[in-house]
Motif scaffolding. Sequence first.
Motif, short mmCIF file in Angstrom:
data_model
loop_
_atom_site.label_atom_id
_atom_site.label_comp_id
_atom_site.label_asym_id
_atom_site.label_seq_id
_atom_site.Cartn_x
_atom_site.Cartn_y
_atom_site.Cartn_z
N GLY A 143 -17.33 -15.46 -26.84
CA GLY A 143 -17.69 -14.48 -25.81
C GLY A 143 -17.31 -14.96 -24.42
N ALA A 144 -17.54 -16.26 -24.13
CA ALA A 144 -17.19 -16.80 -22.83
C ALA A 144 -15.69 -16.75 -22.60
N VAL A 145 -14.92 -17.10 -23.63
CA VAL A 145 -13.46 -17.08 -23.50
C VAL A 145 -12.97 -15.65 -23.26
N ALA B 4 -15.64 -28.23 -29.87
CA ALA B 4 -14.51 -28.69 -29.06
C ALA B 4 -13.66 -27.47 -28.68
N ILE B 5 -13.47 -27.28 -27.37
CA ILE B 5 -12.66 -26.18 -26.86
C ILE B 5 -11.37 -26.79 -26.32
N ILE C 223 -5.53 -21.22 -26.61
CA ILE C 223 -6.95 -21.56 -26.47
C ILE C 223 -7.55 -21.53 -27.87
N SER C 224 -8.13 -22.67 -28.30
CA SER C 224 -8.74 -22.76 -29.63
C SER C 224 -10.09 -23.47 -29.51
N ALA C 225 -10.88 -23.36 -30.57
CA ALA C 225 -12.19 -24.02 -30.61
C ALA C 225 -12.53 -24.34 -32.06
N GLU D 118 -21.16 -21.63 -16.04
CA GLU D 118 -20.44 -22.86 -15.76
C GLU D 118 -19.32 -23.09 -16.78
N LEU D 119 -19.55 -22.68 -18.05
CA LEU D 119 -18.46 -22.74 -19.04
C LEU D 119 -17.33 -21.81 -18.65
#
Length: 821
Positions: A662-664, A744-745, A730-732, A699-700
Amino acid sequence: MYDKFVSEKRRGIDYRIGFEALVAFISRRFAGATPQGDPAERRATLDGLLNATIRETGEFLEADRGYVMLLDARCETFTNTHEWVAAGISPVKDRLQNVPFGLFPWIQEKLFNLQPVLVPYVRELPEEAKAERNELEQQNILSLLLVPMVGRGALVGFFGFDMVHRRREWEPADTELLQIVAEMMANAIVRFEDMNVLQESEERLRLTLEATTDGVWDYDIINRTVLLSDSAARMIGWETTRIDDTATLWNRIHPEDVDRLAKSYREHIEGKNHRFEAELRIALPNGEWRRLFCRAMVVSWQGADPKRMLGTIVDVGELRRAELNRRETEQKYKQLFELETDAIFVIDDTEDTILEANAATEEMYGYSRDFLLGMKFGDLVHQSALLPYNRKPRGKEPAMLFQTHTHCDGSPIPVEISMRRISWQGKDVRLAAVRDIGERLRAQQAIKAQGLFLKEVIEAVPNMITVRDRNRLIMLANAAACRFHGRTEEELLGRSPGELAPMVYEDESYRAAEDDLYAGTLDRADGEYKLQNCQGETRWMRIIRVPLRDAEGQVTAVLGVGIDLTGEKQLKAELVRTGQLASLGELAAGLAHEINNPVNGIINYAQVLLDMIDDNGGLDGAGSQFLDKIITEGERIARLAHGVLGFARSHASEKAPCSVLGAVRSVIELVEPRLIREGITLALDIPDDLPSADCITWELQQILMNLISNARFALNERHPYADPEKRLCISASMTTLSQQPAVAIVVEDRGSGIDPALLDDIFDPFFTTKPEGEGTGLGLSICNSIVSEHRGALVLEQPEDGGTRVVVTLPAVLDAHPEAV
């Protein structure tokens, strides 16, 4: 036979003849009884004889109660040891134990004079027997007969009978014959005691022979046989404890010792020497010679000829070896005495004079040893000594005292004296070990000064410092801690953290770490907590706790350091806000274009609609299509505005479960139009079931915005135009951090990368690789600061095929509902 006596009495046969026959029967029984076995068996035999004698005599006399009372060794008390009672008569044995004899002076006097006590009628006892009359009447006794029991010529007890149901006129035959019976019983008792004493003596002799290291031998001179104790047999190497052929023994004696041994034996037999004494060597079965010392005496004679000789032998070889060992040990102690670094004195316990001194005394005091010998030990005390000299410690326990002694040049020597009494050369002396403690005192003063210095340092430290004992109560607090809590150090001592900082102590993780620290399973606890100071202000504090251990590694206390982070957090928030505003400024460059397109579309569609309005103000069916387009373009503008406002507004600062996906996505919505316009291909690889991150959501988002901005710049720098390599990924994924679950992002680009020479400075505030005017130098610094605050990790990597990879690792929250983004 006894029944025959009774029947004869009943038939009128003379009473005395019947009594004499009974006494004769009892006498034969005592004469035929020889107690055997151990003391318990002999006691049972004696008790049977006494009980039978009392019963038979009592029944013959038709008495109601019979008994034997024995006196103690000092004839001060008597005890009922044996008792018989007729049918219907109560026994009194239990209450007549250890009775003071002096309570009955009339009876006591008669029995001590070995006179019988005849009382036909208790009430008629004379006035001097008042005590006896009162006691006997209480027992309902009407008549009484007592005869003394005499053994070894002295009174050992008394034998007696009571009449309870009727009075009895005692006849002379009663006392005469009862006295005979009493003597038989007394002799049996004495014989029993003598046998016990004899057996005990024999047992002591046996144990003595077993315990002694000396050998004992018994020589039958007439039969020429020798009996040996076990130790004697072992000493001469004989297999048995009997020697039947003394010639064999003589053959094993060393030839050089035979004549001397024979001469000593003859001189003793002839009376020239009181004892036979000689040292000899005897051959053992293994061929060794053992040196023995023999001592003996003739103990019985047959006329003028000796009959029996008793003697002992001692292994003097062992004694000689022991003497050598003693001398060797003495020499070793003498060496130790001389090599000891402490000054050692041997002091006469009476005169206080120094009898001996080691070499260290010369070095400590500057006197020669000859000068010290004969001095009074007390004369060594310096005149400035505050404590008086006590020269005699109590008992034989060591005594420790501190004193000031005098060097030969008059200077004082602070000393520690360990003193105890010992036996030395046959006299009681005091052994004093004197140690110069000047260096120790100087070291103690240095340690004290260092302690005061450290105390001043601790007091000067602006951070709060406390030390808590095993009971978790404050035992030390510095000035900063006192100021924070608004109390003096004395007011803080003995208080618990739960009382002073309830906000912290309510935290379960804080208490768990506290338990581990005191258990010794945790070496450090570090966390950030909110505390309220004495003014009621809530402050952010970083609290670091470490256990303090003793020499054995046991935790004795816990040191706590509190660092006020409130100002730092405020500064960080301002920096983050600055970075956020910089990101907003960067977004604003493309935001006008993104809004301008839908606004132009709305204007054009509105103009078309105006042209389509008929004279009646209505629209045809095609007009609704243009209205839908206006709504679509308006929603597009609203989403852009919502995204920008959401990124720009202030947010809560508490950590909570946050959806990484969601943040990404929320950040991508803001930057995607610009990425498309710049020809950057975006690739996302984030699982839907990825656990939430434990962080502050906005902050993220700020971290992601800064990393994407840096990636855009690097990609545009390397590929000014569209290119297949112009990609942003972009991966996590799930991972671990400090053995705890984490996410881990990864933000990776194929841009221009970073000069390796700049890697050490890349996270410094205001450091930038962008041209002037295109960067603030706060992006990575803010990212690193935020990640550290979250107890995470930020790693910057440079892949071999170029570009930059940034890995942000944050703690994960399993089975949690993420905060909406």
